[in-house]
Scaffold this active site. Structure first.
Site, short mmCIF file in Angstrom:
data_model
loop_
_atom_site.label_atom_id
_atom_site.label_comp_id
_atom_site.label_asym_id
_atom_site.label_seq_id
_atom_site.Cartn_x
_atom_site.Cartn_y
_atom_site.Cartn_z
N GLY A 1 -7.34 21.19 4.89
CA GLY A 1 -7.06 20.61 6.19
C GLY A 1 -7.99 20.97 7.32
N GLU B 1 -7.29 24.94 -0.77
CA GLU B 1 -7.70 23.62 -1.29
C GLU B 1 -8.58 22.90 -0.28
OE1 GLU B 1 -3.86 21.82 -1.71
OE2 GLU B 1 -3.36 22.92 -3.53
N TYR C 1 -9.07 4.73 10.02
CA TYR C 1 -8.54 5.74 10.94
C TYR C 1 -9.13 5.61 12.34
CZ TYR C 1 -8.11 8.02 6.31
OH TYR C 1 -7.87 8.31 5.00
N CYS D 1 -16.22 -9.93 6.33
CA CYS D 1 -15.49 -10.89 7.14
C CYS D 1 -14.15 -10.36 7.57
CB CYS D 1 -15.37 -12.20 6.38
SG CYS D 1 -16.98 -12.91 6.11
N TYR E 1 -14.43 11.76 1.85
CA TYR E 1 -13.66 10.54 2.08
C TYR E 1 -14.60 9.37 2.42
CZ TYR E 1 -10.23 14.22 2.16
OH TYR E 1 -9.49 15.32 1.80
C1 LIG Z 1 -6.21 16.00 0.82
C2 LIG Z 1 -5.67 17.30 0.36
C3 LIG Z 1 -6.41 18.47 0.52
C4 LIG Z 1 -7.76 18.52 1.18
O1 LIG Z 1 -7.71 18.26 2.54
P1 LIG Z 1 -9.02 18.46 3.44
O2 LIG Z 1 -8.57 18.06 4.78
O3 LIG Z 1 -10.07 17.57 2.89
O4 LIG Z 1 -9.39 19.89 3.37
C5 LIG Z 1 -5.89 19.65 0.02
N1 LIG Z 1 -4.67 19.68 -0.58
C6 LIG Z 1 -3.92 18.56 -0.74
C7 LIG Z 1 -2.62 18.67 -1.43
C8 LIG Z 1 -4.40 17.35 -0.28
O5 LIG Z 1 -3.64 16.26 -0.42
#
Ligand SMILES: *Cc1c(COP(=O)(O)O)cnc(C)c1O
Length: 420
Positions: free
Chosen positions: A240, A275, A319, A344, A373
């Site tokens: 995140g 993550e 977004y 288009c 992304y």
């Molecule tokens: C998308 C996601 C992430 C990664 O998020 P980032 O903002 O790219 O760091 C990590 N864990 C889960 C469960 C996700 O869905």
């Protein structure tokens, strides 16, 4: 910091001038920098150095290219996957099964079985129902699956609503106030071993406070679960962390994040897991494009039509996201323009009224911060096919994903005989 810089008047990826890639591979094309990926991987790992052997699982969904995954596998990263397809990619890139975490609200029976078969390290269970299903599959196959329970902490991540995942109304995880009882029930199931709590409240977070609030709630929950007599040995804090999309934008650094995590999780006595996706890959990639033509629009700024479109890079359309847009060979002249693709749809707009380098037909330009992304969200809308991806390493580069021509996609289609 990244390795896409102007040198002798020409933007380079590391030591490779971008016009060379455009000439040899064509445009539009994604270009990734190995040195930038490695740098980000190390900065993030170093930011967690105060913790006891944290586990870092790259969020494959942010950039699933095999070569990118291989760079991160070489850095000792595991993978966070959200589908059987991503699981196969992580394994193909050489990530160890035990370093793979499987997240997602909709893992199918086949995907749960696949994860068990491959011996992945952890399933992040997103509902009680999923826990029972996994337990039943595991028992049938004589396995035990290590699991964390993903909780929804009902925290507003203060990011774009489409990438916010930790509010009560979002589909992810189990409600915090029911998590302890669900954990207790799942802990008594044979076939699964409940070992931890997972949380991920959203992406592109510009502020650490929502994360800190969510982690605080996880800490309290761990205490509650232990008080009820169950074991918690792992806590997965998700991803995140945001990245700057605009030159000069300042976001919390990995070091700020690491310090906050160390403070909030003090005394938890668990193995922490992470993550990260965007923070590793975002600024390690650009989308290289060529201006098709500039189109006058009444008295307003011209429309600069580039050969990349919303099907190649969906973030602006999806977004309303900002991507810095720069000439590959800037002259110093500036202009104000609307930057659009050929599709288009009015949504195929990268920027309105953008002040940027002056560009004309045939000129090369880049959208920055396209490493996360980007290619992974591409579609073949308007029958445009999928564009190539290139990885640069010093003065060499390789095509790490072939262009998939629109004709190849058409080749997979059939007109049934009864229509002929
Ligand atoms: C998308 C996601 C992430 C990664 O998020 P980032 O903002 O790219 O760091 C990590 N864990 C889960 C469960 C996700 O869905």
């Amino acid at each position: 910091m990244d390795h896409f810089q102007i040198r002798d008047g020409v933007m380079h990826a590391e030591d490779v001038p971008l016009p060379r890639i455009a000439e040899e591979v064509g445009t539009p094309v994604y270009v990734y920098s190995r040195a930038t990926l490695e740098r980000h991987a190390r900065v993030f790992r170093d930011a967690l150095s105060a913790l006891d052997h944290p586990h870092i699982a790259f969020a494959v969904k942010s950039n699933p290219n095999l070569a990118v995954l291989k760079v991160l596998a070489n850095e000792g990263y595991g993978a966070d996957v959200v589908s059987g397809g991503e699981l196969n990619r992580a394994l193909a890139a050489g990530m160890k099964p035990e370093d793979i975490v499987f997240s997602g609200v909709g893992k199918t029976h086949a995907e749960l079985l696949q994860g068990l078969d491959k011996g992945i390290g952890q399933f992040n269970i997103e509902s009680e129902e999923e826990g029972y299903e996994l337990a039943a599959i595991a028992r049938r196959h004589g396995r035990t699956a290590a699991c964390a329970l993903r909780v929804n902490p009902d925290v507003d991540a203060r990011t774009h609503e489409k990438i916010s995942t930790g509010k009560r109304e979002n589909k992810f995880g189990v409600p915090l106030d029911r998590a302890a009882e669900i954990y207790a029930r799942l802990a008594s199931e044979e076939g699964i071993e409940m070992r931890g709590i997972a949380v991920h409240i959203g992406s592109q977070l510009a502020d650490l406070e929502p994360l800190e609030t969510a982690f605080g709630k996880v800490g309290a929950l761990i205490g509650e679960i232990r008080a009820a007599g169950f074991s918690v040995t792992h806590a997965d804090l998700g991803g995140g962390l945001g990245v700057p999309y605009k030159a000069g934008e300042v976001l919390p650094s990995p070091a700020d994040y690491g310090a906050m995590v160390a403070r909030v999780t003090k005394g938890w006595d668990v193995r922490l897991m992470f993550e990260p996706g965007r923070v590793i890959a975002g600024n390690a990639g650009i989308l290289l494009t060529r201006v098709i033509r500039s189109k006058r629009s009444g008295n307003g700024p011209p429309f600069v039509v580039v050969d990349a479109a919303m099907n190649d890079l969906a973030r602006p359309a999806m977004y309303g996201a900002w991507h810095d847009f720069e000439a590959v060979e800037p002259t110093g002249e500036r202009m104000t323009a609307h930057i659009v693709g050929p599709i288009c749809e009015t949504g195929d707009t990268f920027a309105m009224d953008r002040e940027c380098d002056a560009l004309g037909a045939g000129d090369l330009a880049v959208f920055r911060t396209a490493g996360a992304y980007g290619a992974t969200m591409a579609s073949s809308y308007n029958s445009r096919g999928f564009i190539a991806e290139v990885l640069v390493d010093g003065d060499k580069f390789a095509v790490v994903a072939d262009r998939i021509a629109a004709s190849a996609i058409m080749d997979a289609e059939r007109v049934p005989e009864w229509l002929l």
